[in-house]
Design a protein around this motif. Structure first.
Motif, mmCIF file in Angstrom:
data_model
loop_
_atom_site.group_PDB
_atom_site.id
_atom_site.type_symbol
_atom_site.label_atom_id
_atom_site.label_comp_id
_atom_site.label_asym_id
_atom_site.label_seq_id
_atom_site.Cartn_x
_atom_site.Cartn_y
_atom_site.Cartn_z
ATOM 1 N N ARG A 450 0.836 -1.195 0.000
ATOM 2 C CA ARG A 450 0.000 0.000 0.000
ATOM 3 C C ARG A 450 0.874 1.249 0.000
ATOM 4 O O ARG A 450 1.758 1.402 0.843
ATOM 5 C CB ARG A 450 -0.917 0.012 1.224
ATOM 6 C CG ARG A 450 -1.879 -1.172 1.298
ATOM 7 C CD ARG A 450 -2.808 -1.221 0.090
ATOM 8 N NE ARG A 450 -3.799 -2.296 0.215
ATOM 9 C CZ ARG A 450 -4.663 -2.601 -0.740
ATOM 10 N NH1 ARG A 450 -4.650 -1.935 -1.888
ATOM 11 N NH2 ARG A 450 -5.524 -3.568 -0.557
ATOM 12 N N CYS A 451 0.588 2.143 -0.947
ATOM 13 C CA CYS A 451 1.432 3.329 -1.121
ATOM 14 C C CYS A 451 1.589 4.119 0.177
ATOM 15 O O CYS A 451 2.699 4.491 0.571
ATOM 16 C CB CYS A 451 0.831 4.236 -2.196
ATOM 17 S SG CYS A 451 0.404 3.414 -3.740
ATOM 18 N N MET A 452 0.464 4.409 0.823
ATOM 19 C CA MET A 452 0.510 5.312 1.969
ATOM 20 C C MET A 452 1.172 4.678 3.181
ATOM 21 O O MET A 452 1.747 5.387 4.012
ATOM 22 C CB MET A 452 -0.900 5.798 2.318
ATOM 23 C CG MET A 452 -1.510 6.684 1.240
ATOM 24 S SD MET A 452 -3.112 7.341 1.725
ATOM 25 C CE MET A 452 -3.605 8.160 0.199
ATOM 26 N N HIS A 455 4.848 5.436 2.371
ATOM 27 C CA HIS A 455 5.260 6.815 2.094
ATOM 28 C C HIS A 455 4.554 7.842 2.970
ATOM 29 O O HIS A 455 4.973 9.008 2.994
ATOM 30 C CB HIS A 455 5.031 7.136 0.624
ATOM 31 C CG HIS A 455 5.865 6.302 -0.305
ATOM 32 N ND1 HIS A 455 7.222 6.527 -0.485
ATOM 33 C CD2 HIS A 455 5.551 5.229 -1.080
ATOM 34 C CE1 HIS A 455 7.700 5.638 -1.342
ATOM 35 N NE2 HIS A 455 6.718 4.831 -1.714
ATOM 36 N N MET A 456 3.503 7.469 3.665
ATOM 37 C CA MET A 456 2.812 8.365 4.603
ATOM 38 C C MET A 456 2.449 7.576 5.862
ATOM 39 O O MET A 456 1.276 7.453 6.210
ATOM 40 C CB MET A 456 1.552 8.951 3.962
ATOM 41 C CG MET A 456 1.788 9.835 2.761
ATOM 42 S SD MET A 456 0.232 10.429 2.026
ATOM 43 C CE MET A 456 -0.423 11.469 3.334
ATOM 44 N N PRO A 457 3.421 7.013 6.568
ATOM 45 C CA PRO A 457 3.107 6.172 7.727
ATOM 46 C C PRO A 457 2.453 6.971 8.855
ATOM 47 O O PRO A 457 2.525 8.209 8.897
ATOM 48 C CB PRO A 457 4.477 5.632 8.145
ATOM 49 C CG PRO A 457 5.452 6.629 7.626
ATOM 50 C CD PRO A 457 4.869 7.149 6.347
ATOM 51 N N ARG A 458 1.823 6.237 9.757
ATOM 52 C CA ARG A 458 1.073 6.868 10.859
ATOM 53 C C ARG A 458 2.033 7.221 11.995
ATOM 54 O O ARG A 458 2.167 6.479 12.973
ATOM 55 C CB ARG A 458 -0.021 5.918 11.343
ATOM 56 C CG ARG A 458 -1.032 5.576 10.255
ATOM 57 C CD ARG A 458 -2.095 4.599 10.758
ATOM 58 N NE ARG A 458 -2.965 4.149 9.690
ATOM 59 C CZ ARG A 458 -4.038 4.803 9.248
ATOM 60 N NH1 ARG A 458 -4.376 5.950 9.808
ATOM 61 N NH2 ARG A 458 -4.778 4.318 8.266
ATOM 62 N N PHE A 473 7.383 10.812 1.960
ATOM 63 C CA PHE A 473 8.823 10.555 1.939
ATOM 64 C C PHE A 473 9.079 9.059 1.771
ATOM 65 O O PHE A 473 8.156 8.244 1.799
ATOM 66 C CB PHE A 473 9.482 11.093 3.218
ATOM 67 C CG PHE A 473 9.147 10.324 4.473
ATOM 68 C CD1 PHE A 473 10.104 9.522 5.085
ATOM 69 C CD2 PHE A 473 7.892 10.412 5.063
ATOM 70 C CE1 PHE A 473 9.808 8.813 6.238
ATOM 71 C CE2 PHE A 473 7.586 9.711 6.214
ATOM 72 C CZ PHE A 473 8.552 8.909 6.804
ATOM 73 N N SER A 474 10.329 8.700 1.619
ATOM 74 C CA SER A 474 10.702 7.321 1.316
ATOM 75 C C SER A 474 11.057 6.554 2.582
ATOM 76 O O SER A 474 11.613 7.126 3.527
ATOM 77 C CB SER A 474 11.895 7.311 0.360
ATOM 78 O OG SER A 474 12.412 5.998 0.237
#
Length: 640
Positions: A450-452, A455-458, A473-474
């Motif tokens: 899953r992309c998020m 690249h957009m972790p919680r 971000f990576s």
């Protein structure tokens, strides 16, 4: 007498402009921002500035008279109005009345909270809602006048009506944020957090810096400190409110401050206005920020004209005059050449509409993203998708993911597949399953694909849950890995070490510049004992959601963190994971060390009686080290 705490409002210095460049020395300017330039003028805007500005005619959307309230939108935009009527923005601020107050006031027996050696009691009388505080011989009573929020917590604004201070004290006259709020899901009263800035550590949570609300109440004036984002202000007034910490605007402009104040707040102006001293101007602007926001249609929260600006011209023309997506007025002289571009509903203006409030400086992770919410626009602009060096790449907009009219609710409603499709609109090369699996190294449909999640972790604290950072971000970000702060890989693989993660990243992505690991323990256990409190919170969140029973002894010890919000997030997770939960054993996250000793012993005896936690001694807080890694800027005017 106690002085009001005016937060980040700073003294205005009005400087004479050099006559050598053809501007009148009677014109005085306050430089609000420099990149791009934003200037507020007193004593007239120089002709050179007027002549070089965008030509916008007489259209205005910033005056108080331009604002009609959400009821004016209802007839033509009924669907959007109905959705907004249920939106959390509408109830970000509201008058305190039965339809808006969610807290448990007036139960019999009354609800209470024991805190800081005192007790607060929550009652009602014929005039409304009361918050009564008592600590030994000290007593004070507050009248609740307004509410803040209604999704996870509800905080309250009010004034003191009885207390030990003299009658002229601001506590009695300034509507300010009260010390306790109501936690809706758990139906309990708790101390407020994130209202004032402390010296070090995360705001309002390190035990040694918590304020005693019984003996040392804070006066954070709501109109001055909060209403510029929690309510709908005329844009001209908003420009005055926000000038000490002006959010990043997509284009510069000059504002004829003197004429605006003279026409809309004439009682604050002396005659002639241009002769007013800098101190008198400052006093007038402070008075404007102290004015309570107007209540429109029984709602004083964030309404239609917060985003669309004053709509009088649009409404009175029957829709023929379209709203503009940037502040416009004969008093505003905006940089640019083409009004059809600069004032249009383009991605830049749309994102700034959200960014006017969702910006600021927070405590930060090593990579630069904020550790807690409400600065999503600032974080997004640090990432890769909102701003790009590639002119052919589409600019991501806030509204691509968030409907501006329909509330998110307590949980994200889109499915993981829908989230992925949002990213694939731009990253079409990853649309084929084979390409996606080659990129993610995870099977299609799994959390690791899953992309998020990658690249957009919680990692962003959102009051009662960890939410996604908006800095895209990576997972190979060296700063986060080097500081051993949360990485997306170990947030799923909670039992693996950082060395395991680094080995995978090097092999999969040729990431040869990554740091070396320093421990073979699970990275999440290292996070639990980090000197960085939000890293501790992320660890507690992911371990309890993963139901990592092997980590129970370490999680139980996290209930004894010196950071109140770390203990709160650990308790939230352990309440779902343990039976009996900590609350049934008498534990409350806001207890001080001596108060929580007995309930903690009970939790340990029930859930980790024969196991020693694999913990290390907590790192003693090193202020210079802390500031270096989290990049906190204590002098920033927008830091809370």
């Amino acid at each position: 007498m106690r002085r009001p705490r005016w937060g980040t409002l700073v003294a205005i210095i009005l400087a004479c402009v050099a006559s050598s460049i053809g501007w009148s020395q009677k014109s005085r300017v306050f430089e609000v921002a420099t990149d791009p330039p934003v200037r507020y003028w007193w004593g007239g805007v120089p002709e050179a500035v007027r002549a070089g500005a965008l030509k916008t005619g007489d259209f205005s959307n910033i005056e108080p008279s331009d604002f009609l309230g959400p009821g004016a939108c209802q007839g033509c935009h009924r669907d959007n109005y109905e959705r907004w009527s249920e939106h959390r923005h509408r109830f970000m601020n509201a008058p305190a009345k039965p339809s808006t107050v969610k807290g448990d006031f007036g139960s019999m027996p009354p609800k209470t909270i024991d805190y800081f050696g005192g007790r607060a009691t929550f009652t009602k009388d014929s005039q409304g809602y009361l918050m009564q505080l008592a600590k030994r011989e000290l007593e004070r009573t507050y009248r609740v006048t307004q509410t803040i929020g209604s999704r996870f917590f509800q905080y309250y604004v009010g004034v003191q009506i009885d207390g030990p201070e003299a009658a002229e004290d601001p506590l009695y006259h300034s509507e300010h944020v009260l010390p306790f709020g109501y936690w809706l899901d758990y139906e309990q009263w708790v101390p407020v957090v994130h209202v004032e800035k402390t010296r070090e550590g995360e705001p309002s949570v390190v035990d040694s810096m918590r304020r005693d609300p019984f003996r040392d109440p804070a006066v954070h004036d709501y109109a001055q400190s909060c209403s510029q984002c929690h309510t709908t202000l005329p844009t001209g007034d908003w420009l005055i409110h926000r000038q000490p910490s002006f959010p990043m605007t997509p284009r510069g402009f000059s504002f004829d401050l003197e004429s605006y104040v003279a026409d809309n707040h004439p009682g604050l102006i002396s005659d002639p206005p241009a002769a007013m001293s800098p101190e008198a101007v400052q006093s007038a602007l402070l008075a404007i920020t102290r004015k309570k926001a107007p209540v429109l249609d029984e709602a004083s929260g964030i309404s239609c004209e917060t985003c669309h600006y004053g709509g009088r011209a649009h409404v009175e023309s029957g829709g023929a005059v379209l709203p503009r997506m940037f502040p416009t007025s004969p008093r505003l002289f905006t940089d640019g050449r083409d009004p059809a571009v600069e004032l249009a509903r383009n991605p830049t203006n749309q994102n700034w509409t959200c960014g006017r409030c969702h910006q600021g400086t927070r405590f930060e992770f090593a990579a630069g993203m904020g550790t807690w919410n409400s600065t999503e626009h600032s974080d997004a602009m640090k990432g890769d998708c909102y701003l790009s060096a590639d002119p052919g790449r589409r600019t991501l907009r806030c509204v691509d993911c968030h409907s501006p009219h329909q509330t998110t609710g307590k949980a994200w409603s889109r499915s993981p597949d829908e989230d992925d499709r949002l990213c694939l609109q731009c990253h079409g090369e990853l649309e084929p399953a084979t390409a996606r699996e080659a990129h993610t190294r995870h099977p299609m449909g799994s959390p690791g694909a899953r992309c998020m999640n990658c690249h957009m972790p919680r990692v962003n604290e959102g009051l009662q849950d960890m939410v996604r950072t908006h800095m895209i971000f990576s997972p190979t970000n060296r700063a986060m890995l080097e500081a051993n702060q949360p990485n997306a890989c170990n947030m799923c693989h909670v039992d693996q070490s950082l060395e395991w993660t680094l080995t995978k990243l090097r092999a999969w992505y040729a990431a040869d510049e990554l740091p070396d690991a320093f421990s073979d323990r699970p990275a999440t256990i290292e996070w639990l004992t980090s000197w960085h409190p939000t890293t501790q919170m992320v660890a507690a969140d992911v371990l309890t959601k993963a139901k990592a029973e092997w980590a129970i002894p370490e999680l139980v010890e996290t209930l004894d963190s010196r950071y109140m919000l770390v203990r709160q997030f650990a308790q939230i997770g352990l309440e779902r994971m343990l039976e009996p939960p900590p609350s049934e054993l008498g534990y409350r996250f806001y207890m001080f060390a001596d108060e929580r000793r007995a309930p903690l012993d009970a939790v340990r005896s029930h859930h980790a009686p024969d196991r020693d936690p694999v913990m290390k001694d907590p790192v003693t807080e090193d202020v210079d080290h802390y500031r270096q890694l989290v990049a906190f800027k204590p002098s920033s005017p927008s830091a809370h």
